[in-house]
Scaffold this motif. Structure first.
Motif, mmCIF file in Angstrom:
data_model
loop_
_atom_site.group_PDB
_atom_site.id
_atom_site.type_symbol
_atom_site.label_atom_id
_atom_site.label_comp_id
_atom_site.label_asym_id
_atom_site.label_seq_id
_atom_site.Cartn_x
_atom_site.Cartn_y
_atom_site.Cartn_z
ATOM 1 N N THR A 214 54.298 15.707 -33.827
ATOM 2 C CA THR A 214 55.518 15.445 -34.602
ATOM 3 C C THR A 214 55.773 16.517 -35.647
ATOM 4 O O THR A 214 56.856 16.584 -36.218
ATOM 5 N N PRO A 243 54.279 8.755 -27.632
ATOM 6 C CA PRO A 243 53.212 8.300 -28.535
ATOM 7 C C PRO A 243 52.348 7.267 -27.822
ATOM 8 O O PRO A 243 52.857 6.423 -27.079
ATOM 9 N N GLU A 245 50.982 4.758 -29.013
ATOM 10 C CA GLU A 245 51.336 3.429 -29.502
ATOM 11 C C GLU A 245 52.441 2.805 -28.670
ATOM 12 O O GLU A 245 52.501 1.580 -28.492
ATOM 13 N N ASP A 260 48.562 15.221 -31.829
ATOM 14 C CA ASP A 260 49.152 14.633 -33.035
ATOM 15 C C ASP A 260 48.162 13.673 -33.688
ATOM 16 O O ASP A 260 47.538 12.845 -33.017
ATOM 17 N N ASP A 261 48.019 13.777 -35.001
ATOM 18 C CA ASP A 261 47.061 12.934 -35.716
ATOM 19 C C ASP A 261 47.444 11.460 -35.687
ATOM 20 O O ASP A 261 46.583 10.589 -35.861
ATOM 21 N N GLU A 262 48.735 11.153 -35.471
ATOM 22 C CA GLU A 262 49.135 9.750 -35.349
ATOM 23 C C GLU A 262 48.495 9.115 -34.115
ATOM 24 O O GLU A 262 48.084 7.947 -34.139
ATOM 25 N N ASP A 263 48.378 9.883 -33.038
ATOM 26 C CA ASP A 263 47.732 9.376 -31.833
ATOM 27 C C ASP A 263 46.230 9.217 -32.040
ATOM 28 O O ASP A 263 45.617 8.288 -31.504
ATOM 29 N N VAL A 265 44.786 8.427 -34.916
ATOM 30 C CA VAL A 265 44.642 7.205 -35.716
ATOM 31 C C VAL A 265 44.775 5.971 -34.828
ATOM 32 O O VAL A 265 43.989 5.011 -34.943
ATOM 33 N N PHE A 266 45.749 5.987 -33.927
ATOM 34 C CA PHE A 266 45.962 4.851 -33.033
ATOM 35 C C PHE A 266 44.736 4.615 -32.143
ATOM 36 O O PHE A 266 44.305 3.473 -31.939
#
Length: 338
Positions: A214, A243, A245, A260-263, A265-266
């Motif tokens: 992102t 994503p 999520e 991506d760091d969001e993935d 974390v998920f």
């Protein structure tokens, strides 16, 4: 002003450099101050009996060092009384991120105190890129640019002196000009890193590359290297740009490569929810090292270039006037999460 310019045509020092040194001396001695206007190029060339090109060259060098500035329709003015700074560097990154901060700090460290560095961000917007490059042209001694694949940006880069432009991190495929560079070899980096996992990669039912970030555009070479490796090893694999999520709960027994760091974390959250053991029945590799990945979930394995080395290397190349193209080192850091 002509009496303030000290020229000695018997010296080996070039005349344009003597003009530069004379202006700097007048600033140091308090004869010239910030905001003072200099005589025009025509006036100086006539009074000193010089070719206009000689005066232009001197003014251009003074401008690049930030000592004078050109005001359209009015002429040249003293813009700074700092005559010591040797390097005035324009840095144009795509976006701000943890690893870009490492690169920037390494660049500053590489130059030391004797440099003035401006940093800007184009956010993958061709219009912003063009505006920043146009405004910077002629005002710096060197230009460090992280480009992207958009035809219009390469045309605007031609406004910059070719020998003073250094490409960082990635060479876009659409770029036809050959600039000095310190870049990643995304294709071979991911291929060789995965190749070190031959003894354990087969324990996962499927290897999933989550090809998105992102914060920045992901180089297609990374995807190609991943796909080539999986095909050669006859692995069941998947590439998704959505994503994690959005797909709901993750699948036990899969290995995931996330950018991506969001993935990331998920994945860690889902491991806790589903009682999955990272490194055993859930594999995780993250792209690009950050300090937090050393401690998250006991440590996350990463594929990462050496961002500190990248910054120091480009600074050293500029100081030496090097015109080489360097592949920045990459490493797989194994923290047993895969």
């Amino acid at each position: 002003m002509d009496k303030l310019i000290e020229l000695d045509k018997t010296k080996k020092q070039p005349i344009y450099q003597q003009i530069v040194e004379s202006v700097k001396k007048n600033i140091k001695n308090g004869v010239l101050h910030s905001g003072d206007q200099l005589p025009s190029i025509n006036q100086l060339s006539t009074e000193l009996g010089l070719a206009k090109e000689t005066v232009v060259k001197a003014f251009r060098l003074l401008q690049q060092k930030g000592i004078i500035k050109a005001v359209q329709g009015k002429g040249y003015f003293v813009s700074s009384e700092d005559i010591i700074t040797e390097h005035r560097v324009f840095v144009l990154f795509d976006t701000l991120s943890a690893y870009k901060e490492v690169v920037y700090n390494a660049i500053k460290e590489g130059f030391g105190k004797n440099a003035f560095i401006d940093i800007y961000f184009h956010h993958f917007n061709p219009n912003v890129f063009k505006k920043l490059v146009t405004e910077a042209a002629g005002n710096y001694t060197s230009y460090i640019i992280l480009p992207f694949d958009s035809p219009g940006i390469f045309q605007s880069m031609k406004l910059l002196p070719h020998e003073k432009v250094y490409i960082l991190d990635r060479k876009p495929r659409l770029m036809q000009e050959n600039y000095p560079s310190v870049c990643q070899d995304f294709y071979n980096n991911i291929y060789s890193s995965l190749n070190t996992l031959n003894d354990r990669i087969g324990k996962y039912g499927k290897i999933v590359l989550v090809f998105r970030n992102t914060n920045t555009e992901v180089p297609v070479e990374l995807r190609e290297g991943f796909e080539e490796f999986c095909k050669e090893k006859n692995l069941d694999y998947e590439i998704t740009e959505k994503p994690l999520e959005a797909g709901g709960p993750i699948t036990k027994g899969n290995g995931y490569l996330v950018i991506d760091d969001e993935d990331l974390v998920f994945l860690v959250e889902q491991a806790g929810i589903q009682n999955l053991e990272i490194g055993k029945n859930l594999g995780i590799i993250s792209y690009n090292e950050t300090s937090l990945k050393k401690v998250v979930a006991g440590g996350i394995s990463v594929i990462s270039t050496d961002f500190y080395t990248m910054g120091r290397q480009v600074a050293e190349m500029i100081k030496k006037g090097s015109c080489e193209s360097v592949k920045n080192p990459c490493r797989f850091i194994d923290r047993n999460s895969f």
